[in-house]
Write a protein that holds these residues in place. Structure first.
Motif, short mmCIF file in Angstrom:
data_model
loop_
_atom_site.label_atom_id
_atom_site.label_comp_id
_atom_site.label_asym_id
_atom_site.label_seq_id
_atom_site.Cartn_x
_atom_site.Cartn_y
_atom_site.Cartn_z
N LYS A 1 87.84 69.82 -12.30
CA LYS A 1 87.36 68.47 -13.05
C LYS A 1 87.51 67.32 -12.36
CE LYS A 1 88.80 66.05 -17.28
NZ LYS A 1 89.86 65.84 -18.47
N SER A 2 88.56 67.07 -11.85
CA SER A 2 88.76 65.78 -10.97
C SER A 2 87.52 65.76 -9.93
CB SER A 2 89.74 65.57 -10.14
OG SER A 2 90.03 66.58 -9.12
N ALA A 3 86.89 67.03 -9.39
CA ALA A 3 85.89 67.21 -8.33
C ALA A 3 84.65 66.92 -8.95
CB ALA A 3 86.26 68.27 -7.39
N GLY A 4 84.47 66.87 -10.40
CA GLY A 4 83.13 66.65 -11.07
C GLY A 4 82.50 67.88 -11.35
N PHE A 5 83.15 68.96 -11.46
CA PHE A 5 82.49 70.23 -11.93
C PHE A 5 82.46 70.09 -13.24
CE2 PHE A 5 83.69 71.43 -7.83
CZ PHE A 5 82.58 72.40 -7.16
N GLY A 6 81.41 71.07 -13.84
CA GLY A 6 81.13 70.97 -15.23
C GLY A 6 81.84 72.31 -15.95
N SER A 7 82.12 73.49 -15.07
CA SER A 7 82.39 74.46 -15.80
C SER A 7 83.21 75.48 -14.84
CB SER A 7 81.31 75.29 -16.48
OG SER A 7 81.61 76.67 -16.88
N LEU A 8 84.34 76.10 -15.33
CA LEU A 8 85.15 77.11 -14.42
C LEU A 8 85.21 78.61 -15.35
CD1 LEU A 8 86.82 78.16 -12.30
CD2 LEU A 8 88.77 77.18 -13.52
N SER A 9 84.35 79.39 -14.56
CA SER A 9 84.46 80.86 -15.11
C SER A 9 85.73 81.59 -14.90
CB SER A 9 83.19 81.54 -14.71
OG SER A 9 83.35 82.84 -15.16
N LEU A 10 86.38 82.12 -15.90
CA LEU A 10 87.55 82.99 -15.57
C LEU A 10 87.33 84.40 -15.64
CD1 LEU A 10 90.20 81.14 -17.82
CD2 LEU A 10 89.67 80.58 -15.54
N GLY A 11 86.05 84.79 -15.78
CA GLY A 11 85.70 86.28 -15.67
C GLY A 11 85.41 86.76 -16.98
N VAL A 12 84.97 88.10 -16.94
CA VAL A 12 84.87 88.76 -18.15
C VAL A 12 85.98 89.57 -18.66
CG1 VAL A 12 83.32 90.71 -19.25
CG2 VAL A 12 82.28 89.04 -17.55
N ALA A 13 85.96 89.31 -20.06
CA ALA A 13 87.16 90.06 -20.65
C ALA A 13 86.52 91.52 -21.27
CB ALA A 13 87.83 89.61 -21.93
N PRO A 14 86.54 92.76 -20.76
CA PRO A 14 85.92 93.91 -21.23
C PRO A 14 86.12 94.02 -22.71
CG PRO A 14 87.16 94.29 -19.12
CD PRO A 14 87.44 92.96 -19.61
N LEU A 15 85.03 94.54 -23.43
CA LEU A 15 85.24 95.09 -24.84
C LEU A 15 85.48 93.70 -25.60
CD1 LEU A 15 86.61 98.55 -24.71
CD2 LEU A 15 84.38 97.65 -24.15
N SER A 16 85.75 92.46 -25.17
CA SER A 16 86.00 91.27 -25.99
C SER A 16 84.89 91.20 -26.97
CB SER A 16 86.38 90.08 -25.18
OG SER A 16 86.50 88.94 -26.02
N GLY A 17 85.08 90.72 -28.24
CA GLY A 17 84.22 90.49 -29.22
C GLY A 17 83.52 91.80 -29.83
N MET A 18 84.05 92.91 -29.48
CA MET A 18 83.38 93.95 -30.15
C MET A 18 84.04 94.34 -31.32
SD MET A 18 81.49 94.94 -27.58
CE MET A 18 81.05 96.58 -27.57
N ARG A 19 83.34 93.91 -32.44
CA ARG A 19 83.62 94.17 -33.93
C ARG A 19 82.99 94.99 -34.64
NH1 ARG A 19 83.72 88.72 -32.71
NH2 ARG A 19 85.99 87.71 -32.24
N PRO A 20 83.58 95.84 -35.17
CA PRO A 20 82.82 96.94 -36.25
C PRO A 20 81.99 96.50 -37.22
CG PRO A 20 85.16 97.04 -36.45
CD PRO A 20 85.18 96.21 -35.50
N THR A 21 80.76 96.75 -37.37
CA THR A 21 79.95 96.27 -38.47
C THR A 21 79.45 97.45 -39.25
OG1 THR A 21 77.96 95.96 -37.12
CG2 THR A 21 79.73 93.93 -37.37
#
Length: 871
Positions: free
Chosen positions: A785-805
């Motif tokens: 943040k202090s270096a002026g970056f806009g985003s930091l990716s922490l990687g993918v969480a597998p199957l995250s957000g998979m809700r049954p419909t």
């Protein structure tokens, strides 16, 4: 003049080797010749068996008495003792010594495999290299010994044939087609030549150079070694001939043993020249042709079949027992001596070669068994307990499984785990099929032996690769063709008295053995032809190749000029590149089985993405593969839909919006506590820029190795960052120390635009504080943040957000269940919970792949790719 002719010949040969496809044609010549020899032999056998029927041969086999079988077994044992002596003399010839147990194992097992395959110099030599190598014998010495024993065996056969020409010229005259007087003259000349050869040998080995130009040299053996080797070879041949002699009717009373031995040696010499497996076909034809007038042909054929089973089959089964014993000994090697450990490990490593041969033999047995009639009495028993459709289908399925084993054997030779599982399942299924098709007890026993061998050698088949990933060699396909041709000939021989009619195909009854065998033989032939044609006509599977240094440099330039920091994964060097025509954009991809997997979206100007995606899909399909794009972003999905790919959600990627990231508020309390706890525990951080990473590698590697060892894991690849020197040199590192001692580190990938960063390799020492990584990630976010970056990716969480419909796909529903209840296998929720502490923005990531149901195969291949597998 001679030099001119020789140089001209060399130029002609060089031009032939440069002809287009010359290498391919050389690979096909030997298999084509083998098929031609097989066809010729079958024609000869067809001519010789005109007056013989199948049932009479079977009756003669059943009438062989126990003393005859025992006599043949005893003679076989004596022959193999002589083989051990021949190896001992051969080792003395090359100046090597081997302890007693490795000598017996190498000689007997090597000879057993060499006899069955017909390539004794290759299979037998491979066994001896493994076994004798334990005692320090080099492969060159094994090769010299093999040549010496092979040449002296041929000389011994020639010597015995020459002696027979003098004693039994009349018998050999009908076999060779020369007058008895001529044969006696030839025999006398050969014997005189042997006498000169023995006299010419010295008391010590002598090296002789044949030509000055090519420096061809060979070692003339010492006189005692040559005489000993010839004597042992003669003893070997005599004992082997006794094994067949005892199986002839009434101890071979129809022909004298002297005449029989002469014919046997000459037939064996012809088989050696023909170079078929064990001289099969050539040997039988010669024996029947010469002794047909003295021994009834049905009895001769029955004796030959029993001889093959005893002299070739029994040693192979006993060798299997030896291999299983050494495999068990290798697994308990920690309690053995150093020499015993090396010996057990060396012999057990022969399992792939041995199991491949055994499986091919068992497959051949199943195919041939399907072409022969079952015993009537056994069918009558089955008729009372089984419905007709079970017997009919059992014979057909057993033949088809036999063909499949012929192809699976190659996978065992290549140590493939898929081939091991398939061979085990086929053998287990055929136990029931062999009993259901006709109570084939011998066949069932052989299958049980194969199953025991497979289970005992499981650890040797550890290569994770597709069974049919590589093309089968022309030689292997020719071998399968010879098995099918032999099965067809045996079918025609067994049912020679059955008049062919189109109605045979549709006759179904317990006592209709010919139609059942006809259908099974045709099914096996068509199945083998289909598999062979598929292998020959399918497109080349393609191979994974590491990128060239120039491609890596170009890809690095493209990566640095754009904003997606996860594209730095291209610098790992474990993925190939597909560049656009302008080379301003590229795809990074790897291959596993039939899956061609590109990681992420294309890298570079978006205007070049559609063409790159289409080219990659076409490339995969051109090689008969499946195209897949792994972890692609939502804004590019229309491009993959246009390419005809199927979409599937994989999970969500966590992005920290760095301009808004701060430690104030109740929702950041856990992060503030991690920082305070870290300060209390003596934590401090050090940012190591890319230029200084090479100097810090020893410290980082020590942490990484300890982390891997604590998890009994190995480095990942493809979509997961791995600890490699070249990859770490392309990014920066944040190192965590505790009281000045290195404790953990995290690498972060950036580009020249400095707008986005992505977490790379994360490692910590075992026993580190549970707050160490939380402290490290918080400090990393604050630093960026202090270096002026806009985003930091922490990687993918597998199957995250998979809700049954209600309208969710089966994959979506299954993934939702895995997210909910799959904590025993993978900590899905724990990974998401850790990243949620930073209040990230969750972005969906997708898989775009060819096909529909094949997507699940693609997912399996992607999992293997991440584990480091390539093909």
């Amino acid at each position: 003049m001679a030099d001119t002719v020789s140089s001209g010949l060399d130029r002609v040969l060089a031009r032939v080797r440069r002809l287009p496809g010359a290498q391919h044609w050389r690979r096909c010549v030997v298999p084509a010749c083998a098929l031609g020899v097989c066809a010729l032999l079958l024609l000869v056998l067809q001519h010789l068996s005109q007056t013989v029927d199948y049932r009479s041969v079977v009756v003669q086999l059943c009438h062989l008495s126990a003393p005859e079988w025992a006599g043949a077994l005893g003679a076989t044992a004596v022959s193999y003792v002589a083989l051990v002596g021949r190896d001992a003399v051969g080792l003395r010839y090359v100046g090597a010594t081997v302890p007693r147990i490795p000598l017996w194992v190498g000689a007997t097992v090597g000879s057993a495999l060499g006899n069955v395959t017909g390539f004794g110099a290759l299979t037998g030599g491979a066994v001896r290299c493994r076994v004798y190598g334990v005692a320090g014998v080099t492969p060159v010495q094994v090769g010299q010994m093999t040549v010496f024993t092979s040449v002296t065996l041929a000389l011994a056969l020639a010597l015995m044939t020459a002696a027979g020409m003098l004693a039994s010229a009349g018998t050999l005259s009908g076999m060779i087609g020369l007058a008895p007087g001529t044969l006696r003259m030839i025999g006398a000349a050969v014997l005189a030549g042997f006498a000169v050869l023995i006299v010419a040998c010295r008391a010590t080995p002598t090296r002789v150079q044949l030509t000055q130009r090519f420096s061809l040299t060979f070692t003339v053996p010492a006189r005692r070694d040559l005489i000993a080797q010839l004597a042992l070879a003669v003893a070997d041949v005599v004992a082997a001939s006794v094994a067949l002699w005892t199986l002839l009717p009434h101890g071979g009373a129809h022909v004298g043993f002297g005449q029989f031995l002469t014919v046997y040696a000459a037939a064996m010499l012809l088989g050696l020249i023909g170079h078929t497996p064990g001289g099969v076909g050539v040997f039988e034809a010669a024996m029947v042709c010469v002794l047909g007038a003295s021994v009834p042909t049905p009895q001769m054929l029955a004796a030959l079949l029993a001889y093959r089973a005893i002299y070739f089959g029994v040693p192979l089964v006993l060798s299997a027992g030896v291999l299983a014993a050494f495999e068990g000994r290798a697994q308990q090697a920690a309690r053995a001596s150093a020499l015993a450990q090396r010996g057990a490990k060396s012999v057990s490593q022969l399992a792939p070669l041995f199991l491949a041969i055994c499986t091919f033999v068992v497959g051949s047995m199943l195919v041939i068994s399907g072409a022969t009639p079952a015993f009537s009495k056994r069918i009558a028993i089955l008729q009372t307990v089984l419905p007709l459709w079970v017997m009919e289908s059992s014979q057909m399925l057993a033949s088809l499984f036999g063909v499949l084993l012929l192809f699976v054997a190659r996978g065992l030779l290549r140590r493939l785990d898929a081939a091991w599982w398939l061979a085990l399942m086929i053998a287990a299924l055929n136990l029931g099929l062999s009993l259901a098709k006709g109570l084939a007890f011998v066949e069932t026993g052989v299958l049980c032996v194969l199953i025991v061998l497979l289970i005992a050698t499981r650890e040797r088949f550890n290569r994770h690769s597709s069974l049919f990933a590589e093309r089968f060699t022309p030689g292997w396909l020719a071998s399968v063709g010879m098995v099918i041709a032999l099965a067809v000939w045996i079918f025609l021989f067994a049912f020679r008295d059955v008049e062919y009619s189109h109605h045979l195909w549709w006759q179904f009854a317990f006592d209709e053995r010919a139609p059942r065998a006809l259908r099974a033989t045709l099914g096996a032939s068509l199945f083998a032809a289909a598999l062979a044609c598929w292998q020959l006509l399918r497109p080349a599977a393609g191979r994974f190749e590491k990128p060239a240094e120039g491609d890596l440099i170009e890809a690095a330039g493209v990566v640095r000029a754009q904003e997606r920091s996860d594209a730095v994964l291209a610098m790992m060097g474990d993925k190939s590149f597909l560049f656009s025509e302008s080379r301003n954009a590229f795809l990074m991809y790897a291959k596993r089985g039939r899956t061609w997997a590109a990681l992420h979206d294309p890298v570079g100007p978006r205007s070049e993405w559609p063409a790159l995606i289409q080219r990659f899909v076409a490339l995969a399909h051109a090689h008969g593969g499946r195209a897949a794009f792994y972890q692609v972003r939502a804004d590019a999905l229309p491009l993959y839909l246009d390419a005809g790919l199927t979409l599937m959600k994989l999970g969500e990627e966590a992005h920290i919006a760095l301009p808004a990231f701060e430690l104030k508020g109740s929702h950041r309390a856990h992060l503030r506590y991690a920082l305070k706890r870290g300060e209390r525990d003596g934590f401090s951080i050090e940012v190591i820029e890319a230029a200084r990473v090479p100097d810090a590698l020893p410290v980082l590697r020590e942490i990484s190795d300890a982390w891997l060892a604590s998890r009994v894991a190995r480095e990942k690849s493809f979509s997961v960052a791995a600890f490699t020197a070249s990859y770490l040199a392309a990014q920066s590192v944040m190192l965590l120390r505790q009281h000045g001692e290195p404790l953990a580190f995290v690498t972060f990938m950036t580009t020249d635009l400095n707008t986005e960063a992505t977490v790379g390799v994360m490692r910590h020492l075992p026993g580190a504080s549970p707050y160490a990584m939380e402290y490290l990630f918080t400090q990393l976010a604050l630093h960026l943040k202090s270096a002026g970056f806009g985003s930091l990716s922490l990687g993918v969480a597998p199957l995250s957000g998979m809700r049954p419909t209600p309208l969710a796909s089966p994959w979506h529903r299954g993934a939702a269940l895995a997210w909910r209840f799959g904590g025993w296998f993978y900590n899905f929720r724990g990974l998401r919970g850790f990243k949620d502490k930073f209040q990230p923005r969750w972005e969906p990531r997708y898989l775009a792949a060819s096909g529909s149901m094949s997507v699940f195969l693609t997912l399996a291949d992607l999992s293997r790719l991440a584990g480091g597998a390539r093909s």
